[in-house]
Design a protein around this motif. Structure first.
Motif, PDB file in Angstrom:
ATOM      1  N   ASN A 136      33.981  46.094  48.148  1.00 20.18           N
ATOM      2  CA  ASN A 136      34.913  45.773  47.073  1.00 20.18           C
ATOM      3  C   ASN A 136      35.137  44.263  47.012  1.00 20.18           C
ATOM      4  O   ASN A 136      34.706  43.528  47.891  1.00 20.18           O
ATOM      5  N   TYR A 137      35.836  43.815  45.964  1.00 18.65           N
ATOM      6  CA  TYR A 137      36.060  42.385  45.785  1.00 18.65           C
ATOM      7  C   TYR A 137      37.506  41.980  46.054  1.00 18.65           C
ATOM      8  O   TYR A 137      37.897  40.831  45.862  1.00 18.65           O
ATOM      9  N   TYR A 138      38.334  42.910  46.528  1.00 14.50           N
ATOM     10  CA  TYR A 138      39.752  42.631  46.733  1.00 14.50           C
ATOM     11  C   TYR A 138      40.004  41.895  48.054  1.00 14.50           C
ATOM     12  O   TYR A 138      39.253  42.050  49.025  1.00 14.50           O
ATOM     13  N   GLU A 181      30.642  42.007  42.260  1.00 12.66           N
ATOM     14  CA  GLU A 181      30.725  43.392  41.784  1.00 12.66           C
ATOM     15  C   GLU A 181      29.393  43.912  41.251  1.00 12.66           C
ATOM     16  O   GLU A 181      28.993  45.034  41.562  1.00 12.66           O
ATOM     17  N   GLN A 182      28.703  43.120  40.440  1.00  5.53           N
ATOM     18  CA  GLN A 182      27.439  43.592  39.881  1.00  5.53           C
ATOM     19  C   GLN A 182      26.436  43.915  40.988  1.00  5.53           C
ATOM     20  O   GLN A 182      25.689  44.892  40.904  1.00  5.53           O
ATOM     21  N   MET A 221      29.244  53.430  49.092  1.00  2.00           N
ATOM     22  CA  MET A 221      30.437  53.566  48.264  1.00  2.00           C
ATOM     23  C   MET A 221      30.937  52.195  47.818  1.00  2.00           C
ATOM     24  O   MET A 221      30.584  51.166  48.402  1.00  2.00           O
ATOM     25  N   ALA A 222      31.796  52.205  46.805  1.00  2.00           N
ATOM     26  CA  ALA A 222      32.410  50.953  46.355  1.00  2.00           C
ATOM     27  C   ALA A 222      33.698  51.253  45.606  1.00  2.00           C
ATOM     28  O   ALA A 222      33.912  52.359  45.103  1.00  2.00           O
ATOM     29  N   MET A 223      34.549  50.245  45.569  1.00  2.00           N
ATOM     30  CA  MET A 223      35.737  50.266  44.719  1.00  2.00           C
ATOM     31  C   MET A 223      35.404  49.326  43.564  1.00  2.00           C
ATOM     32  O   MET A 223      35.423  48.097  43.717  1.00  2.00           O
ATOM     33  N   THR A 224      35.043  49.886  42.436  1.00  2.00           N
ATOM     34  CA  THR A 224      34.540  49.067  41.337  1.00  2.00           C
ATOM     35  C   THR A 224      35.607  48.874  40.270  1.00  2.00           C
ATOM     36  O   THR A 224      36.609  49.576  40.229  1.00  2.00           O
TER      37      THR A 224
END
Length: 331
Positions: A32-34, A73-74, A87-90
């Protein structure tokens, strides 16, 4: 044979057992990016990880990679599609490949958090998520990033006219670009990871994101004004590679699905409860917070919804269902 020999044999067999158990474990890397202390990563660490690992007796190991550690993200979206990242949080970028996901990005589509949650974690959401499966991706749950607001360094936004010529960072999404241009902004597409530097160096005047996202990323340290426009709900998605999902047992799927739902609820509660506190804190830092009249904003962007339905007539029933459900949450 002496006792030492049997002890060595025993230790060797134990080591083989432990190693075989580890090799046999399923690994779930979650990108994720957070920021690490954002509610998303707190919920993953405190809810998802223990629920999955304890629920499967350690057969599934969960590793969390916050703050773009596995790429922007991409990049991690592509990783989930390929299966190199399980997995991811997108965020919002699915709309670039799946037009139906643009429904959630249409301006003023959701009236409040309860309405958005009922749509995105209910039958309407399930109908939309089916469109991702041909891309080898399954949505486990949706969570809120929040309603998007605008921050900038040029001027406080008190009316729609104040938006004119503010250079605003936007993500690579057709809908958000159309909306911001309709409101009068000059748009600049930049990845999430470059926002702070762009704001700090004046490459852009401002950005639009939910309050919590901007707060935990530290952007309010380099922004003077925040306007509560709530122009777009920003959903996040807990996604898993479909091949990985299909290889799980039914019990494992049930455990992971439940953990995703609990994680989604924890994020919702945290994001919703923190917004008033965030406004108080940034105001104390000297950031000017404004609450413009939203009716002119809504009128200006209304054609975007109509144009979308004309372009994708198959989405009309879904949009009608969302708008009909909104009446329940306006009361």
């Amino acid at each position: 044979m002496n006792a030492r020999f049997f002890k060595i044999i025993g230790l060797t067999l134990l080591l083989i057992f432990v190693l075989s158990s580890f090799v046999g474990a399923t690994t779930l890397k979650i990108a994720n990016y957070y920021a690490v202390d954002h509610p998303v990563n707190q919920a993953l660490q405190n809810k998802f990880k223990p629920m999955v690992e304890e629920g499967t007796n350690g057969k599934i190991k969960v590793y969390i990679f916050p703050n773009n550690q596995l790429g922007a993200e991409q990049e991690f979206i592509e990783g989930v599609q390929l299966g190199t990242i399980e997995m991811a949080m997108t965020g919002n970028m699915w709309e670039n490949t799946v037009p139906q996901f643009r429904i959630m990005q249409l301006p003023y589509m959701f009236v409040n958090y309860e309405h958005a949650d009922a749509v995105l974690n209910g039958p309407i959401g399930e109908k939309i998520y089916k469109y991702l499966e041909p891309l080898n991706v399954k949505v486990l749950a949706s969570f809120p990033n929040g309603f998007r607001v605008i921050s900038n360094n040029k001027r406080p936004i008190r009316t729609i006219e104040d938006c004119k010529d503010i250079k605003l960072r936007v993500f690579q999404g057709e809908t958000i670009i159309k909306e911001m241009k309709a409101l009068g902004f000059s748009t600049v597409v930049l990845p999430f990871s470059e926002i702070f530097t762009a704001l700090q160096q004046g490459v852009v005047d401002g950005q639009d994101n939910p309050l919590a996202t901007a707060y935990y990323a530290g952007w309010y340290d380099v922004q003077k004004y925040v306007s509560i426009t709530n122009h777009m709900y920003s959903p996040g998605y807990i996604v898993i590679n479909k091949g990985v999902w299909d290889r799980l047992s039914e019990d494992e799927k049930e455990i992971i699905k439940k953990a995703a739902q609990v994680t989604s609820e924890a994020i919702l509660n945290a994001v919703r409860s923190q917004e008033d506190q965030i406004i108080k804190e940034i105001t104390n830092k000297g950031v000017v917070v404004t609450y413009p009249d939203l009716k002119p904003f809504m009128e200006r962007v209304k054609p975007i919804v109509n144009e979308f339905i004309e372009e994708y007539p198959e989405t009309k029933d879904i949009i009608d269902d969302i708008q009909e459900l909104s009446q329940k949450y306006l009361q």
